[in-house]
Motif scaffolding. Structure first.
Motif, PDB file in Angstrom:
ATOM      1  N   ARG A  68       2.547   0.859  -3.275  1.00 37.39           N
ATOM      2  CA  ARG A  68       3.807   0.924  -2.536  1.00 37.39           C
ATOM      3  C   ARG A  68       4.588   2.186  -2.914  1.00 37.39           C
ATOM      4  O   ARG A  68       5.095   2.897  -2.045  1.00 37.39           O
ATOM      5  CB  ARG A  68       4.652  -0.321  -2.820  1.00 37.39           C
ATOM      6  CG  ARG A  68       5.899  -0.442  -1.971  1.00 37.39           C
ATOM      7  CD  ARG A  68       6.811  -1.564  -2.448  1.00 37.39           C
ATOM      8  NE  ARG A  68       7.444  -1.278  -3.725  1.00 37.39           N
ATOM      9  CZ  ARG A  68       8.455  -0.419  -3.901  1.00 37.39           C
ATOM     10  NH1 ARG A  68       8.931   0.259  -2.875  1.00 37.39           N
ATOM     11  NH2 ARG A  68       8.974  -0.220  -5.098  1.00 37.39           N
ATOM     12  N   LEU A  69       4.653   2.489  -4.184  1.00 39.44           N
ATOM     13  CA  LEU A  69       5.363   3.684  -4.645  1.00 39.44           C
ATOM     14  C   LEU A  69       4.660   4.964  -4.199  1.00 39.44           C
ATOM     15  O   LEU A  69       5.314   5.943  -3.833  1.00 39.44           O
ATOM     16  CB  LEU A  69       5.501   3.662  -6.170  1.00 39.44           C
ATOM     17  CG  LEU A  69       6.428   2.584  -6.725  1.00 39.44           C
ATOM     18  CD1 LEU A  69       6.311   2.503  -8.250  1.00 39.44           C
ATOM     19  CD2 LEU A  69       7.865   2.825  -6.302  1.00 39.44           C
ATOM     20  N   GLY A  72       5.387   5.302  -0.411  1.00 41.55           N
ATOM     21  CA  GLY A  72       6.758   5.330   0.054  1.00 41.55           C
ATOM     22  C   GLY A  72       7.733   6.187  -0.725  1.00 41.55           C
ATOM     23  O   GLY A  72       8.916   6.206  -0.395  1.00 41.55           O
ATOM     24  N   THR A  73       7.261   6.849  -1.769  1.00 41.45           N
ATOM     25  CA  THR A  73       8.150   7.707  -2.554  1.00 41.45           C
ATOM     26  C   THR A  73       7.461   9.036  -2.837  1.00 41.45           C
ATOM     27  O   THR A  73       6.264   9.195  -2.585  1.00 41.45           O
ATOM     28  CB  THR A  73       8.533   7.076  -3.913  1.00 41.45           C
ATOM     29  OG1 THR A  73       7.399   7.117  -4.788  1.00 41.45           O
ATOM     30  CG2 THR A  73       9.033   5.649  -3.749  1.00 41.45           C
ATOM     31  N   ASN A  74       8.222   9.937  -3.402  1.00 43.88           N
ATOM     32  CA  ASN A  74       7.627  11.211  -3.809  1.00 43.88           C
ATOM     33  C   ASN A  74       7.535  11.311  -5.332  1.00 43.88           C
ATOM     34  O   ASN A  74       7.432  12.402  -5.878  1.00 43.88           O
ATOM     35  CB  ASN A  74       8.400  12.396  -3.216  1.00 43.88           C
ATOM     36  CG  ASN A  74       9.838  12.450  -3.696  1.00 43.88           C
ATOM     37  OD1 ASN A  74      10.302  11.524  -4.354  1.00 43.88           O
ATOM     38  ND2 ASN A  74      10.539  13.504  -3.353  1.00 43.88           N
ATOM     39  N   LEU A  75       7.563  10.151  -6.013  1.00 47.25           N
ATOM     40  CA  LEU A  75       7.378  10.145  -7.464  1.00 47.25           C
ATOM     41  C   LEU A  75       6.003  10.709  -7.817  1.00 47.25           C
ATOM     42  O   LEU A  75       5.031  10.485  -7.090  1.00 47.25           O
ATOM     43  CB  LEU A  75       7.483   8.721  -8.012  1.00 47.25           C
ATOM     44  CG  LEU A  75       8.855   8.058  -7.978  1.00 47.25           C
ATOM     45  CD1 LEU A  75       8.739   6.585  -8.357  1.00 47.25           C
ATOM     46  CD2 LEU A  75       9.815   8.781  -8.902  1.00 47.25           C
ATOM     47  N   ILE A  80       4.763   7.136 -11.703  1.00 48.89           N
ATOM     48  CA  ILE A  80       4.396   5.825 -11.168  1.00 48.89           C
ATOM     49  C   ILE A  80       3.623   5.035 -12.215  1.00 48.89           C
ATOM     50  O   ILE A  80       3.885   3.851 -12.429  1.00 48.89           O
ATOM     51  CB  ILE A  80       3.599   5.975  -9.857  1.00 48.89           C
ATOM     52  CG1 ILE A  80       4.515   6.514  -8.756  1.00 48.89           C
ATOM     53  CG2 ILE A  80       2.970   4.641  -9.441  1.00 48.89           C
ATOM     54  CD1 ILE A  80       3.815   6.908  -7.482  1.00 48.89           C
ATOM     55  N   ARG A 108      -2.399   8.518  -1.747  1.00 47.80           N
ATOM     56  CA  ARG A 108      -1.150   9.091  -1.236  1.00 47.80           C
ATOM     57  C   ARG A 108      -1.417   9.969  -0.017  1.00 47.80           C
ATOM     58  O   ARG A 108      -0.694   9.899   0.970  1.00 47.80           O
ATOM     59  CB  ARG A 108      -0.452   9.888  -2.327  1.00 47.80           C
ATOM     60  CG  ARG A 108       0.788  10.596  -1.809  1.00 47.80           C
ATOM     61  CD  ARG A 108       1.603  11.188  -2.914  1.00 47.80           C
ATOM     62  NE  ARG A 108       2.565  10.187  -3.362  1.00 47.80           N
ATOM     63  CZ  ARG A 108       3.229  10.247  -4.490  1.00 47.80           C
ATOM     64  NH1 ARG A 108       3.029  11.243  -5.321  1.00 47.80           N
ATOM     65  NH2 ARG A 108       4.100   9.319  -4.800  1.00 47.80           N
ATOM     66  N   CYS A 112       0.531   8.099   2.789  1.00 47.30           N
ATOM     67  CA  CYS A 112       1.897   8.501   2.466  1.00 47.30           C
ATOM     68  C   CYS A 112       2.753   8.661   3.711  1.00 47.30           C
ATOM     69  O   CYS A 112       2.363   9.308   4.673  1.00 47.30           O
ATOM     70  CB  CYS A 112       1.889   9.797   1.670  1.00 47.30           C
ATOM     71  SG  CYS A 112       3.514  10.301   1.119  1.00 47.30           S
ATOM     72  N   PRO A 119       6.245  17.699  -2.911  1.00 50.16           N
ATOM     73  CA  PRO A 119       7.183  17.514  -4.003  1.00 50.16           C
ATOM     74  C   PRO A 119       7.417  18.828  -4.760  1.00 50.16           C
ATOM     75  O   PRO A 119       6.496  19.617  -4.901  1.00 50.16           O
ATOM     76  CB  PRO A 119       6.530  16.476  -4.907  1.00 50.16           C
ATOM     77  CG  PRO A 119       5.197  16.216  -4.356  1.00 50.16           C
ATOM     78  CD  PRO A 119       5.038  16.940  -3.068  1.00 50.16           C
TER      79      PRO A 119
END
Length: 122
Positions: A68-69, A72-75, A80, A108, A112, A119
């Protein structure tokens, strides 16, 4: 992650599942302490109630949160890994690849929401 449908769950297993959903960093020993069982008793009870081991459940929860991370994120991948309780990124990458048949980076790229986003490097 879906568990088998049952008419009645042991209240301690319900509590463990709720705790694990609230914090993916939970360890079996911490969960056992929360429901006042020994770790081995909790593991036995969890397997008999759900059909999978507590270790499998916790690992699936972590990796599902990681997916999920990733999507849905740019970490960063190491961020992560740490966020879900891994101290070492290579261990996370190995577990992720084993579960999803692709590395977190490949996942990703393929899933993604921010595929156009690059990033910033720090």
């Amino acid at each position: 992650m879906s568990l088998p449908a049952k008419d009645h769950w042991d209240y301690r297993i319900v509590a463990v599942i709720q705790l694990a959903r609230a914090d993916v960093k939970q360890r079996a020993s911490d969960l056992a302490r929360e429901v006042d069982l020994s770790r081995s008793r909790l593991q036995h009870l969890f397997k008999s109630e759900t059909g999978i081991t507590l270790r499998q459940y916790l690992l699936r929860r972590k990796l599902r949160e990681a997916s999920r991370l990733l999507a849905g994120t740019n970490l960063r991948i190491n961020e992560i890994a740490y966020a879900i309780g891994y101290q070492h990124t290579p261990s996370f990458v190995r577990a992720f690849r084993q579960r999803y048949s692709e590395t977190p980076g490949e996942f990703r790229q393929n899933h993604c929401q921010f595929s156009h986003f690059v990033p910033p490097s720090v």
